[in-house]
Design an enzyme around this catalytic site. Structure first.
Site, PDB file in Angstrom:
ATOM      1  N   ARG A  99       0.878  -1.298  -0.113  1.00 15.03           N
ATOM      2  CA  ARG A  99       0.023  -0.061  -0.073  1.00 15.03           C
ATOM      3  C   ARG A  99       0.686   1.155  -0.103  1.00 15.03           C
ATOM      4  NH1 ARG A  99      -2.351  -3.701   3.647  1.00 15.03           N
ATOM      5  NH2 ARG A  99      -4.671  -4.466   2.892  1.00 15.03           N
ATOM      6  N   ASP A 159     -10.302  -4.499   7.765  1.00 14.38           N
ATOM      7  CA  ASP A 159      -9.472  -5.525   8.131  1.00 14.38           C
ATOM      8  C   ASP A 159     -10.370  -6.449   9.200  1.00 14.38           C
ATOM      9  OD1 ASP A 159      -7.583  -4.430   6.752  1.00 14.38           O
ATOM     10  OD2 ASP A 159      -7.029  -2.880   8.401  1.00 14.38           O
ATOM     11  N   ARG A 162     -12.247  -9.012   7.297  1.00 12.37           N
ATOM     12  CA  ARG A 162     -11.457 -10.037   6.779  1.00 12.37           C
ATOM     13  C   ARG A 162     -11.086 -11.322   7.903  1.00 12.37           C
ATOM     14  NH1 ARG A 162      -7.843  -6.172   2.861  1.00 12.37           N
ATOM     15  NH2 ARG A 162      -9.169  -6.225   0.898  1.00 12.37           N
ATOM     16  N   HIS A 186      -3.491   0.572   8.191  1.00 12.70           N
ATOM     17  CA  HIS A 186      -3.976  -0.247   7.384  1.00 12.70           C
ATOM     18  C   HIS A 186      -2.628  -0.932   6.505  1.00 12.70           C
ATOM     19  CE1 HIS A 186      -6.431  -2.323   4.565  1.00 12.70           C
ATOM     20  NE2 HIS A 186      -6.438  -1.658   3.598  1.00 12.70           N
TER      21      HIS A 186
END
Length: 324
Positions: A99, A159, A162, A186
């Site tokens: 990211r 998150d 998930r 994140h």
């Protein structure tokens, strides 16, 4: 108008601007109108793209039987009067990218989107989805000068979702019976907290062996990369869109839901002047409260390590925008 004067009545106008008509943005727009959460203005720089998506969704209206409207535009002026602005614009990561690799590409995109939308919707609450998310959220707050409670990053919901999915698959359990909590940035240093994860109130530490829990934690940290590698030409968008949608709904309907999100910390968890994922209460004023859960010394160290990684990239992002 400061945040304390921001009236819940304003939320009754129910207009959301989604900046970016890529996979996340268009899916979020679809969820918001089909669930009658709000009218949506979908903005993108590509001529015809948001207009086409909007026309397609309006054509589906009589089939799906929803009342909310959607407009596609390339002009920020058409977003005027929005109660919530969600920024999804920016380059998505590709297989093999982190990211943080997106930092240089997305800093100016997010800064411009934040400034322009707030120019026409000065009382809006801003939700940032673009990666690297915690850094982009801080950047959007800095360039707009908004009260910190009106700028929020999406990732904690995603998150935690998930981790919930991975636990459900491992146990063969119903996902709606599972509660999870993930703190931190994140990224690879996010902090899933297994001892705060339960199945119908039973801690997963009593249901799953420690080694398996460790594997689920690691899979959660790499969840986005796993999807990107499988897709090969893109990255996740259904779950990110759903996660942002839950936040929008809690704000517009003043539900005051407790959700993990990137919010501004000014002493909480021993951290200052940073946006980081923690549990917070989202209502019509944005972040109405921040919850400080008890952490072990090891968990607190891990959270601070995640924060330091975010802080390093914040300095880089601010320098990029200031040079613009």
């Amino acid at each position: 108008m400061n945040s304390l004067e921001y009236s819940p009545i304003a939320c009754q106008s129910l207009q959301v601007t989604v900046v970016g008509a890529g996979n996340v943005g268009r899916t979020l727009a679809q969820r918001l109108v089909q669930q009658n959460v709000a009218n949506v203005v979908l903005l993108d720089i590509v001529p015809g793209l948001p207009q086409g998506i909007a026309l397609d969704l309006m054509s589906a209206q009589s089939v799906e039987e929803y009342d909310s409207k959607i407009v596609g535009t390339n002009d920020y002026e058409a977003t005027a009067g929005s109660d919530v602005v969600v920024i999804t614009a920016g380059l998505p990561r590709k297989p093999g990218m982190s990211r943080d690799d997106l930092l240089g590409k997305n800093a100016n995109i997010v800064a411009q989107a934040a400034r322009e939308t707030l120019r026409y919707s000065p009382n809006a609450i801003l939700i940032v989805v673009t990666n690297p998310l915690d850094v982009m959220t801080y950047l959007a707050w800095k360039v707009t000068g908004l009260p910190s409670q009106r700028v929020i990053g999406m990732a904690g919901v995603l998150d935690s979702a998930r981790l919930k999915a991975f636990i459900a698959m491992k146990l063969g359990a119903c996902p709606s019976d599972i509660n999870t909590l993930v703190l931190g940035g994140h990224g690879d240093l996010m902090l899933p907290l297994p001892r705060y994860c339960t199945v119908s109130g039973v801690p997963i530490t009593e249901l799953i062996p420690p080694q398996t829990i460790a594997e689920l934690v690691e899979r959660t940290r790499n969840g986005g990369a796993e999807i990107a590698a499988l897709l090969q030409t893109g990255t996740a968008y259904y779950a990110p869109a759903s996660s942002a949608g839950v936040m929008v709904e809690s704000i517009l309907r003043n539900q005051s839901r407790i959700l993990p999100a990137a919010t501004y910390l000014d002493g909480m968890y021993g951290l200052k002047d940073i946006f980081l994922g923690v549990p917070c209460r989202l209502g019509c004023r944005g972040v109405e409260d921040i919850l400080e859960v008890q952490l072990t010394p090891e968990e607190k160290d891990a959270l601070h390590l995640s924060a330091e990684a975010v802080r390093r990239n914040i300095d880089v992002a601010l320098a990029m925008v200031s040079d613009d």
